[in-house]
Design an enzyme around this catalytic site. Structure first.
Site, PDB file in Angstrom:
ATOM      1  N   ASN A 144     -33.876  13.868 -25.547  1.00  0.00           N
ATOM      2  CA  ASN A 144     -33.759  13.739 -24.101  1.00  0.00           C
ATOM      3  C   ASN A 144     -32.388  13.216 -23.683  1.00  0.00           C
ATOM      4  OD1 ASN A 144     -36.303  14.597 -23.080  1.00  0.00           O
ATOM      5  ND2 ASN A 144     -37.234  12.740 -23.894  1.00  0.00           N
ATOM      6  N   HIS A 194     -38.430  18.148 -17.330  1.00  0.00           N
ATOM      7  CA  HIS A 194     -38.977  16.979 -16.634  1.00  0.00           C
ATOM      8  C   HIS A 194     -38.934  17.140 -15.112  1.00  0.00           C
ATOM      9  CE1 HIS A 194     -38.611  14.017 -20.259  1.00  0.00           C
ATOM     10  NE2 HIS A 194     -39.303  15.113 -20.538  1.00  0.00           N
ATOM     11  N   TYR A 244     -43.651  13.740 -14.387  1.00  0.00           N
ATOM     12  CA  TYR A 244     -42.335  13.198 -14.023  1.00  0.00           C
ATOM     13  C   TYR A 244     -42.044  13.355 -12.533  1.00  0.00           C
ATOM     14  CZ  TYR A 244     -41.240  12.604 -18.946  1.00  0.00           C
ATOM     15  OH  TYR A 244     -41.256  12.182 -20.256  1.00  0.00           O
TER      16      TYR A 244
END
Length: 421
Positions: A144, A194, A244
């Protein structure tokens, strides 16, 4: 077939090993190399990995090394699962944004930018060393922020695909609710990493019956609870947002919550200490139940499916990946990295067609893509002003004073990881 895992000393690696062992017919690995500079952790996890393979009858060889170049040599695919700065850096990402009244989270907002700045240069160095060793190797990025990191890799000309477990998690959850197998479920999954929405839940494939209306009617309350959003939000949207999206749809509520409870980083650090103790038990030959709380559910299945498609014998598979837009979403530049269903084969992913998006989603996607442009520029070239502009562009910041205060804090907490700071 040889695979290498950079970041193999992660406490999450046994989940990946378990998937490789269970799904060996899908992905017949002959050699697996776990690469990590943390030698003590690596040996603990390497030992458990060998015991898992042995228990499940997998004939593959598992080796460990701290030598990146030796580890990736001749690898057919290299999986990246890095955390530059470890849980200590994550704790900072989750903490200092709250001082400015902004979400503290490791993949979005100011904390996500900090992680990108730390991570992109390291990943690009690893990828260049992989390319020198084996230019035909695929790089599968699970590090990420996946969208920004994958875009950095593709922009530098690497054979890379980004992977996230959000879609496969929804697929498994929805299949159970509908009393179907996961293979029966195709998601109309659209957005950025996300920052995605499930616009449809189809039976059998991309052209199948859309079961989303009946799914929401029967199970909307349970889904809303999982997302920690009001049921009315799902009913009014008629889609399922990624969890998210709560950082965007309920920002102030989330900030208040984060200010009153222990950070996720602190929870994970304590969990990792316990997991490492378990991994050191020579009698343990399966992933412990505690690992399920660590996060990343179903990553192993997604990783196996993707690697099998990229390295297979000419067949293809449809899977949600992070890849170049190339006209899929016409309101974004071609070199943006999007997260959508794609047909994947040895030549890489080819996104499936996406219907015209409602401005409610297209607008936020465009906004965050602009931020990601600026974030990647800051990660590649450094400089306080580039960091400030990226923060000012982020929809979770967007105010001059906030961006100034966040920039000062980001730089102060990340000096040791930023060569230019």
């Amino acid at each position: 077939m040889k695979l290498a895992v950079v970041g193999g000393g992660s406490t999450y690696t046994p989940e990946l090993i378990d998937g490789f062992a269970r799904l060996r017919d899908t992905l017949p690995i002959s050699e697996l190399v776990l690469i990590d500079p943390a030698a003590e952790r690596l040996e603990l996890i390497g030992g458990l990995a060998r015991r898992i393979f042995a228990k499940q009858g997998h004939p593959g060889l598992i080796t460990t090394t701290s030598d990146l170049d030796a580890g990736v040599a001749d690898a057919d695919a290299v999986l990246l699962q890095l955390r530059i700065g470890g849980q200590a850096a994550r704790l900072q990402d989750e903490t200092w944004p709250l001082e400015c009244g902004c979400v503290g989270q490791e993949t979005t907002g100011a904390g996500g930018l900090a992680k990108a700045l730390r991570t992109v240069p390291v990943v690009l160095d690893i990828a260049e060393r992989v390319r020198r060793s084996n230019p035909d190797a695929w790089i599968i990025d699970f590090t990420n922020p996946v969208g920004i990191v994958t875009r950095a890799l593709l922009q530098a000309g690497h054979k890379a695909v980004g992977l996230c477990n959000v879609a496969i998690g929804f697929q498994r959850r929805f299949a159970a609710m509908l009393d179907l197998t996961p293979a029966d479920i195709h998601l109309d999954h659209v957005g950025l990493n996300h920052l995605t929405w499930e616009l449809g839940v189809r039976k059998g494939g991309p052209e199948g019956e859309n079961l989303l209306p009946q799914l929401l009617a029967a199970h909307g309350g349970a889904i809303a609870d999982d997302l920690r959003l009001p049921r009315a939000v799902l009913d009014r949207l008629g889609v399922v947002p990624s969890y998210y999206l709560r950082y965007f749809y309920a920002h102030d509520e989330v900030v208040r919550e984060l200010g009153t409870k222990p950070s996720r980083a602190a929870e994970v650090a304590a969990m990792e200490k316990e997991l490492l103790g378990l991994y050191g038990d020579p009698a343990l030959d399966e992933k412990p139940e505690l690992l399920a709380k660590r996060g990343g559910a179903f990553y192993s299945e997604a990783a196996v499916d993707l690697a099998a498609a990229l390295l297979g014998d000419g067949g293809s598979a449809v899977q949600v990946v992070n890849t170049l837009n190339n006209g899929t979403l016409p309101f974004l530049p071609d070199d943006a990295v999007i997260e959508v269903q794609a047909r994947v084969d040895r030549s890489g992913p080819s996104p499936l067609a996406v219907p015209r998006l409602d401005p409610l989603y297209a607008g936020l996607i465009s906004h965050v893509t602009a931020y990601e442009d600026l974030a990647l520029d800051a990660a590649l070239r450094g400089g306080r002003e580039r960091v400030f502009k990226a923060l000012l562009a982020h929809p979770l910041v967007g105010q001059f004073d906030l961006a100034e205060g966040l920039t000062d804090r980001l730089l102060a907490h990340n000096k040791e990881h930023l060569a230019w700071a």
